[in-house]
Design an enzyme around this catalytic site. Sequence first.
Site, PDB file in Angstrom:
ATOM      1  N   CYS A 137      16.587   1.934 -21.465  1.00 18.66           N
ATOM      2  CA  CYS A 137      15.958   3.261 -21.497  1.00 18.66           C
ATOM      3  C   CYS A 137      16.387   4.175 -20.350  1.00 18.66           C
ATOM      4  CB  CYS A 137      14.431   3.115 -21.532  1.00 18.66           C
ATOM      5  SG  CYS A 137      13.718   2.653 -19.933  1.00 18.66           S
TER       6      CYS A 137
ATOM      7  N   GLN B 127       5.050 -16.970  -0.350  1.00 17.47           N
ATOM      8  CA  GLN B 127       5.056 -15.506  -0.290  1.00 17.47           C
ATOM      9  C   GLN B 127       6.495 -15.000  -0.292  1.00 17.47           C
ATOM     10  OE1 GLN B 127       1.911 -14.111   2.828  1.00 17.47           O
ATOM     11  NE2 GLN B 127       2.392 -16.231   3.330  1.00 17.47           N
TER      12      GLN B 127
ATOM     13  N   GLU C 228       4.168 -19.591  16.467  1.00 13.11           N
ATOM     14  CA  GLU C 228       3.190 -19.012  17.397  1.00 13.11           C
ATOM     15  C   GLU C 228       1.801 -19.065  16.775  1.00 13.11           C
ATOM     16  OE1 GLU C 228       4.747 -15.045  17.741  1.00 13.11           O
ATOM     17  OE2 GLU C 228       4.216 -14.561  15.679  1.00 13.11           O
TER      18      GLU C 228
ATOM     19  N   HIS D 110       4.325 -13.265  -4.284  1.00 17.63           N
ATOM     20  CA  HIS D 110       4.772 -11.882  -4.102  1.00 17.63           C
ATOM     21  C   HIS D 110       6.002 -11.567  -4.945  1.00 17.63           C
ATOM     22  CE1 HIS D 110       2.498 -11.802   0.018  1.00 17.63           C
ATOM     23  NE2 HIS D 110       1.700 -11.675  -1.020  1.00 17.63           N
TER      24      HIS D 110
ATOM     25  N   ARG E  17      18.925  -7.127   1.626  1.00 17.17           N
ATOM     26  CA  ARG E  17      18.218  -8.412   1.704  1.00 17.17           C
ATOM     27  C   ARG E  17      18.711  -9.384   0.636  1.00 17.17           C
ATOM     28  NH1 ARG E  17      12.177  -7.446   1.610  1.00 17.17           N
ATOM     29  NH2 ARG E  17      12.146  -9.707   1.683  1.00 17.17           N
TER      30      ARG E  17
ATOM     31  N   CYS F 150      11.940  -2.775 -15.153  1.00 17.08           N
ATOM     32  CA  CYS F 150      12.076  -1.362 -15.512  1.00 17.08           C
ATOM     33  C   CYS F 150      10.748  -0.644 -15.303  1.00 17.08           C
ATOM     34  CB  CYS F 150      12.540  -1.235 -16.957  1.00 17.08           C
ATOM     35  SG  CYS F 150      12.676   0.490 -17.451  1.00 17.08           S
TER      36      CYS F 150
ATOM     37  N   THR G  44       3.947 -18.540   8.283  1.00 15.60           N
ATOM     38  CA  THR G  44       3.402 -17.238   7.885  1.00 15.60           C
ATOM     39  C   THR G  44       2.483 -16.720   8.988  1.00 15.60           C
ATOM     40  OG1 THR G  44       2.052 -16.021   6.273  1.00 15.60           O
ATOM     41  CG2 THR G  44       1.552 -18.369   6.523  1.00 15.60           C
TER      42      THR G  44
HETATM   43  C1  BJW Z   1       8.336 -19.434  12.195  1.00 11.17           C
HETATM   44  C2  BJW Z   1       9.702 -19.591  12.317  1.00 11.17           C
HETATM   45  C3  BJW Z   1      10.169 -20.882  12.202  1.00 11.17           C
HETATM   46  C4  BJW Z   1       9.335 -17.547  12.530  1.00 11.17           C
HETATM   47  N1  BJW Z   1       9.313 -21.878  11.996  1.00 11.17           N
HETATM   48  N2  BJW Z   1       7.492 -20.431  12.004  1.00 11.17           N
HETATM   49  C5  BJW Z   1      -8.389  -8.090   2.604  1.00 11.17           C
HETATM   50  C6  BJW Z   1      -8.552  -7.561   3.866  1.00 11.17           C
HETATM   51  C7  BJW Z   1      -7.724  -6.515   4.309  1.00 11.17           C
HETATM   52  C8  BJW Z   1      -6.732  -5.979   3.495  1.00 11.17           C
HETATM   53  C9  BJW Z   1      -6.560  -6.523   2.247  1.00 11.17           C
HETATM   54  C10 BJW Z   1      -7.389  -7.561   1.816  1.00 11.17           C
HETATM   55  N3  BJW Z   1      -6.998  -7.902   0.558  1.00 11.17           N
HETATM   56  C11 BJW Z   1      -5.947  -7.126   0.216  1.00 11.17           C
HETATM   57  C12 BJW Z   1      -5.672  -6.267   1.219  1.00 11.17           C
HETATM   58  C13 BJW Z   1      -4.588  -5.237   1.245  1.00 11.17           C
HETATM   59  C14 BJW Z   1      -3.213  -5.836   1.503  1.00 11.17           C
HETATM   60  C15 BJW Z   1      -3.216  -6.581   2.830  1.00 11.17           C
HETATM   61  O1  BJW Z   1      -3.203  -7.786   2.920  1.00 11.17           O
HETATM   62  N4  BJW Z   1      -3.174  -5.860   3.930  1.00 11.17           N
HETATM   63  C16 BJW Z   1      -3.119  -6.509   5.251  1.00 11.17           C
HETATM   64  C17 BJW Z   1      -1.823  -6.131   5.952  1.00 11.17           C
HETATM   65  C18 BJW Z   1      -4.344  -6.190   6.022  1.00 11.17           C
HETATM   66  N5  BJW Z   1      -2.801  -6.721   0.417  1.00 11.17           N
HETATM   67  C19 BJW Z   1      -2.261  -6.243  -0.681  1.00 11.17           C
HETATM   68  O2  BJW Z   1      -2.107  -5.050  -0.861  1.00 11.17           O
HETATM   69  C20 BJW Z   1      -1.857  -7.243  -1.742  1.00 11.17           C
HETATM   70  N6  BJW Z   1      -2.356  -6.827  -2.992  1.00 11.17           N
HETATM   71  C21 BJW Z   1      -3.658  -6.956  -3.317  1.00 11.17           C
HETATM   72  O3  BJW Z   1      -4.443  -7.512  -2.583  1.00 11.17           O
HETATM   73  O4  BJW Z   1      -4.002  -6.375  -4.510  1.00 11.17           O
HETATM   74  C22 BJW Z   1      -5.393  -6.116  -4.735  1.00 11.17           C
HETATM   75  C23 BJW Z   1      -5.816  -5.004  -3.799  1.00 11.17           C
HETATM   76  C24 BJW Z   1      -5.088  -3.839  -3.750  1.00 11.17           C
HETATM   77  C25 BJW Z   1      -5.480  -2.814  -2.874  1.00 11.17           C
HETATM   78  C26 BJW Z   1      -6.569  -2.982  -2.027  1.00 11.17           C
HETATM   79  C27 BJW Z   1      -7.291  -4.194  -2.081  1.00 11.17           C
HETATM   80  C28 BJW Z   1      -6.905  -5.195  -2.976  1.00 11.17           C
HETATM   81  C29 BJW Z   1      -0.327  -7.258  -1.876  1.00 11.17           C
HETATM   82  C30 BJW Z   1       0.363  -7.780  -0.677  1.00 11.17           C
HETATM   83  C31 BJW Z   1       1.878  -7.682  -0.896  1.00 11.17           C
HETATM   84  C32 BJW Z   1       2.680  -8.067   0.329  1.00 11.17           C
HETATM   85  N7  BJW Z   1       4.044  -7.754   0.091  1.00 11.17           N
HETATM   86  C33 BJW Z   1       5.047  -8.116   1.081  1.00 11.17           C
HETATM   87  C34 BJW Z   1       6.425  -7.607   0.585  1.00 11.17           C
HETATM   88  C35 BJW Z   1       6.898  -8.512  -0.560  1.00 11.17           C
HETATM   89  C36 BJW Z   1       8.248  -8.209  -1.038  1.00 11.17           C
HETATM   90  C37 BJW Z   1       9.339  -8.432  -0.024  1.00 11.17           C
HETATM   91  O5  BJW Z   1       9.571  -9.554   0.429  1.00 11.17           O
HETATM   92  O6  BJW Z   1       9.962  -7.444   0.302  1.00 11.17           O
HETATM   93  O7  BJW Z   1       5.108  -9.533   1.246  1.00 11.17           O
HETATM   94  S1  BJW Z   1       4.638  -7.578   2.712  1.00 11.17           S
HETATM   95  C38 BJW Z   1       5.292  -8.974   3.549  1.00 11.17           C
HETATM   96  O8  BJW Z   1       4.240  -9.704   4.220  1.00 11.17           O
HETATM   97  C39 BJW Z   1       5.830  -9.886   2.454  1.00 11.17           C
HETATM   98  C40 BJW Z   1       5.409 -11.239   2.931  1.00 11.17           C
HETATM   99  O9  BJW Z   1       5.392 -12.125   1.851  1.00 11.17           O
HETATM  100  C41 BJW Z   1       4.070 -10.962   3.555  1.00 11.17           C
HETATM  101  C42 BJW Z   1       3.620 -11.987   4.541  1.00 11.17           C
HETATM  102  O10 BJW Z   1       4.503 -12.072   5.609  1.00 11.17           O
HETATM  103  P1  BJW Z   1       4.861 -13.497   6.214  1.00 11.17           P
HETATM  104  O11 BJW Z   1       5.598 -14.295   5.239  1.00 11.17           O
HETATM  105  O12 BJW Z   1       3.654 -14.091   6.801  1.00 11.17           O
HETATM  106  O13 BJW Z   1       5.926 -13.078   7.336  1.00 11.17           O
HETATM  107  P2  BJW Z   1       5.647 -12.564   8.831  1.00 11.17           P
HETATM  108  O14 BJW Z   1       6.903 -11.952   9.317  1.00 11.17           O
HETATM  109  O15 BJW Z   1       4.439 -11.760   8.904  1.00 11.17           O
HETATM  110  O16 BJW Z   1       5.353 -13.897   9.652  1.00 11.17           O
HETATM  111  C43 BJW Z   1       6.331 -14.911   9.844  1.00 11.17           C
HETATM  112  C44 BJW Z   1       5.715 -15.995  10.720  1.00 11.17           C
HETATM  113  O17 BJW Z   1       6.632 -17.057  10.827  1.00 11.17           O
HETATM  114  C45 BJW Z   1       5.411 -15.537  12.164  1.00 11.17           C
HETATM  115  O18 BJW Z   1       4.098 -15.941  12.516  1.00 11.17           O
HETATM  116  C46 BJW Z   1       6.456 -16.265  13.008  1.00 11.17           C
HETATM  117  O19 BJW Z   1       5.969 -16.675  14.273  1.00 11.17           O
HETATM  118  C47 BJW Z   1       6.720 -17.476  12.178  1.00 11.17           C
HETATM  119  N8  BJW Z   1       8.055 -18.036  12.329  1.00 11.17           N
HETATM  120  N9  BJW Z   1      10.240 -18.302  12.510  1.00 11.17           N
HETATM  121  C48 BJW Z   1       7.954 -21.576  11.932  1.00 11.17           C
HETATM  122  N10 BJW Z   1      11.492 -21.133  12.320  1.00 11.17           N
HETATM  123 ZN    ZN Z   2      13.637   0.367 -19.508  1.00 13.70          ZN
END
Ligand code: BJW
Ligand code: ZN
Length: 253
Positions: free
Chosen positions: A156, A106, A221, A124, A71, A132, A194
């Site tokens: 380290c 994000q 969408e 994020h 990536r 580390c 998103t």
């Molecule tokens: C277009 C297009 C174009 C395409 N034009 N549009 C409350 C309720 C339920 C669960 C939870 C909650 N609070 C917290 C949670 C747990 C969890 C969570 O959310 N789970 C859900 C899945 C239910 N959240 C967490 O764990 C977070 N931490 C946290 O809350 O800590 C406290 C806690 C811990 C434990 C329990 C409770 C609380 C951390 C979340 C970390 C997410 N990490 C990732 C990876 C990041 C690193 C990396 O990039 O590798 O972040 S996951 C991934 O999803 C990434 C993204 O930033 C994130 C969001 O995705 P995004 O950007 O929306 O992408 P897509 O692919 O989903 O959507 C793209 C959209 O674009 C689509 O709709 C397309 O149609 C559209 N599109 N082309 C316009 N040209």
């Molecule tokens: Zn270190």
Amino acid sequence: MAIEFPEALLARMRTAAKVGVLTGAGVSAESGLSTFRGPGGLWQNQDVMELATPQGFARDPQKVWAWYAWRREQALQARPNPGHAALARWEAALTARGGTFELITQNVDGLHQAAGSRNVTELHGSGWVLRCTGCGDERIDRTHPLPELPPRCAKCRSLLRPGVVWFGEMLPERAIISAQAAAETSELFLVAGTSGTVYPAASFVQIAARCGAVTVEVNLEPTPLSGKVDYSFRGKTGEWLPALLAAAERSDA
Ligand code: BJW
Ligand code: ZN
């Protein structure tokens, strides 16, 4: 692209002194970077729990790093698209008139900054930060390929990890505070590219709506946020964001 936008929205864009924006992977899609979910998404044939959790990393750091190294390579080749550019231009115009523009992303690819956005909150983390797992040392490193995989700390020798936020991990405290404040105080809050499925990111537009902001979504969408915003536009951010900004600028004249 000549699109008729509601006058009330254009009026709010003209007058809002505080604007908040939340972006996701869809904004970088037109730069050639894959989104996570849906057909062709990064996770289509992958197990999220293996690639985007601390447990997955502990089980197989080599596999997780191979994915992030790929990536990083894609992101190094990517250039900001007209969607990124429109947001940077909007920020420049608003700050020139004394307003505040906060871009909460994000995305971990750094393309908003590359497009010229300045007030960027990375919810994020960043794919360019290496942290580390032993001594906590952090550095920005855009090298590709990395000299060893998985990379190790020069101080380290512990494993380095990408400076991103995985599921179950806390978001950076400063980022949460800043995003929360932007949601509570913005007069206009836009959410773009998103799926609105990951929390707490998806909560900010809902907080903004409760606090009186006019809320807007631009996405290819419908999402779970579509019914919660004042205006929801279906299409590519690379087309709709420049068109929206141009319409507001036209009506400004
Ligand atoms: C277009 C297009 C174009 C395409 N034009 N549009 C409350 C309720 C339920 C669960 C939870 C909650 N609070 C917290 C949670 C747990 C969890 C969570 O959310 N789970 C859900 C899945 C239910 N959240 C967490 O764990 C977070 N931490 C946290 O809350 O800590 C406290 C806690 C811990 C434990 C329990 C409770 C609380 C951390 C979340 C970390 C997410 N990490 C990732 C990876 C990041 C690193 C990396 O990039 O590798 O972040 S996951 C991934 O999803 C990434 C993204 O930033 C994130 C969001 O995705 P995004 O950007 O929306 O992408 P897509 O692919 O989903 O959507 C793209 C959209 O674009 C689509 O709709 C397309 O149609 C559209 N599109 N082309 C316009 N040209
Ligand atoms: Zn270190």
